[in-house]
Motif scaffolding. Structure first.
Motif, PDB file in Angstrom:
ATOM      1  N   ALA A 183       0.834  -1.205   0.000  1.00  0.00           N
ATOM      2  CA  ALA A 183       0.000   0.000   0.000  1.00  0.00           C
ATOM      3  C   ALA A 183       0.867   1.253   0.000  1.00  0.00           C
ATOM      4  O   ALA A 183       0.590   2.215  -0.722  1.00  0.00           O
ATOM      5  N   VAL A 184       1.918   1.241   0.787  1.00  0.00           N
ATOM      6  CA  VAL A 184       2.828   2.400   0.843  1.00  0.00           C
ATOM      7  C   VAL A 184       3.484   2.616  -0.516  1.00  0.00           C
ATOM      8  O   VAL A 184       3.558   3.746  -1.010  1.00  0.00           O
ATOM      9  N   LYS A 185       3.928   1.539  -1.140  1.00  0.00           N
ATOM     10  CA  LYS A 185       4.542   1.652  -2.473  1.00  0.00           C
ATOM     11  C   LYS A 185       3.540   2.197  -3.480  1.00  0.00           C
ATOM     12  O   LYS A 185       3.875   3.033  -4.320  1.00  0.00           O
ATOM     13  N   LEU A 237       1.235   6.498  -6.907  1.00  0.00           N
ATOM     14  CA  LEU A 237       0.059   7.296  -7.274  1.00  0.00           C
ATOM     15  C   LEU A 237       0.231   8.781  -6.988  1.00  0.00           C
ATOM     16  O   LEU A 237      -0.382   9.611  -7.660  1.00  0.00           O
ATOM     17  N   THR A 238       1.047   9.116  -6.001  1.00  0.00           N
ATOM     18  CA  THR A 238       1.238  10.522  -5.641  1.00  0.00           C
ATOM     19  C   THR A 238       1.764  11.311  -6.828  1.00  0.00           C
ATOM     20  O   THR A 238       1.407  12.472  -7.014  1.00  0.00           O
ATOM     21  N   GLU A 239       2.589  10.679  -7.647  1.00  0.00           N
ATOM     22  CA  GLU A 239       3.127  11.366  -8.826  1.00  0.00           C
ATOM     23  C   GLU A 239       2.043  11.622  -9.863  1.00  0.00           C
ATOM     24  O   GLU A 239       2.126  12.574 -10.618  1.00  0.00           O
ATOM     25  N   SER A 278      -2.296  14.888  -4.901  1.00  0.00           N
ATOM     26  CA  SER A 278      -1.678  14.956  -3.581  1.00  0.00           C
ATOM     27  C   SER A 278      -1.491  13.560  -2.994  1.00  0.00           C
ATOM     28  O   SER A 278      -2.072  12.581  -3.472  1.00  0.00           O
ATOM     29  N   GLU A 279      -0.698  13.516  -1.936  1.00  0.00           N
ATOM     30  CA  GLU A 279      -0.509  12.258  -1.213  1.00  0.00           C
ATOM     31  C   GLU A 279      -1.808  11.830  -0.553  1.00  0.00           C
ATOM     32  O   GLU A 279      -2.125  10.644  -0.504  1.00  0.00           O
ATOM     33  N   SER A 280      -2.576  12.791  -0.053  1.00  0.00           N
ATOM     34  CA  SER A 280      -3.851  12.463   0.594  1.00  0.00           C
ATOM     35  C   SER A 280      -4.804  11.778  -0.375  1.00  0.00           C
ATOM     36  O   SER A 280      -5.484  10.813  -0.029  1.00  0.00           O
ATOM     37  N   GLU A 281      -4.855  12.283  -1.594  1.00  0.00           N
ATOM     38  CA  GLU A 281      -5.710  11.673  -2.614  1.00  0.00           C
ATOM     39  C   GLU A 281      -5.238  10.256  -2.921  1.00  0.00           C
ATOM     40  O   GLU A 281      -6.044   9.339  -3.077  1.00  0.00           O
ATOM     41  N   ALA A 282      -3.926  10.069  -2.983  1.00  0.00           N
ATOM     42  CA  ALA A 282      -3.374   8.732  -3.224  1.00  0.00           C
ATOM     43  C   ALA A 282      -3.714   7.796  -2.071  1.00  0.00           C
ATOM     44  O   ALA A 282      -4.072   6.636  -2.293  1.00  0.00           O
ATOM     45  N   CYS A 283      -3.629   8.283  -0.840  1.00  0.00           N
ATOM     46  CA  CYS A 283      -3.974   7.466   0.329  1.00  0.00           C
ATOM     47  C   CYS A 283      -5.441   7.045   0.273  1.00  0.00           C
ATOM     48  O   CYS A 283      -5.772   5.885   0.569  1.00  0.00           O
ATOM     49  N   ARG A 284      -6.318   7.987  -0.085  1.00  0.00           N
ATOM     50  CA  ARG A 284      -7.743   7.654  -0.185  1.00  0.00           C
ATOM     51  C   ARG A 284      -7.983   6.575  -1.247  1.00  0.00           C
ATOM     52  O   ARG A 284      -8.746   5.632  -1.027  1.00  0.00           O
ATOM     53  N   ALA A 285      -7.319   6.716  -2.398  1.00  0.00           N
ATOM     54  CA  ALA A 285      -7.505   5.747  -3.483  1.00  0.00           C
ATOM     55  C   ALA A 285      -7.036   4.355  -3.061  1.00  0.00           C
ATOM     56  O   ALA A 285      -7.732   3.356  -3.297  1.00  0.00           O
ATOM     57  N   VAL A 286      -5.882   4.286  -2.435  1.00  0.00           N
ATOM     58  CA  VAL A 286      -5.348   2.988  -1.999  1.00  0.00           C
ATOM     59  C   VAL A 286      -6.215   2.405  -0.893  1.00  0.00           C
ATOM     60  O   VAL A 286      -6.501   1.201  -0.878  1.00  0.00           O
TER      61      VAL A 286
END
Length: 102
Positions: free
Chosen positions: A18-20, A25-27, A31-39
């Motif tokens: 998930a972290v990977k 996805l952050t790229e 944002s990182e927050s959006e990537a966290c929500r998606a994952v």
């Protein structure tokens, strides 16, 4: 009375993946927050859980600075860059002057 919460255990392998995925996805996302929500949606956990895993995976030597501290750091780095640029100009002028004399 609050209902009892049940927390799902997530294996270290899934957390690592998930972290990977968040980093990848952050790229692509805003944002990182959006990537966290998606994952988080993909694996069925809360976005804050994924965000906590990302934070825990960060290098402990990385300073977590707030916006004000970051601005101060940027200003200090800009000042250092200006000083180095000026020093480089002075050294180049001195070298050119030495070459003209010889």
């Amino acid at each position: 009375m609050m209902p009892h919460r049940s927390y799902r255990r997530v294996s270290p392998e899934v957390r690592s993946a998930a972290v990977k995925q968040v980093h990848a996805l952050t790229e692509k996302l805003r944002s990182e927050s959006e990537a966290c929500r998606a994952v988080a949606e993909q694996i069925g956990v809360h976005a804050n859980s994924v965000r906590n895993w990302v934070r825990a995976a960060q290098d402990p030597s990385v300073d977590r600075l707030d916006a004000t501290a970051l601005r101060r750091k940027v200003v200090a780095l800009q000042q250092q860059l200006a000083a180095a640029t000026e020093m480089n100009r002075v050294l180049a002028d001195s070298l050119n002057e030495t070459r003209r004399r010889t």
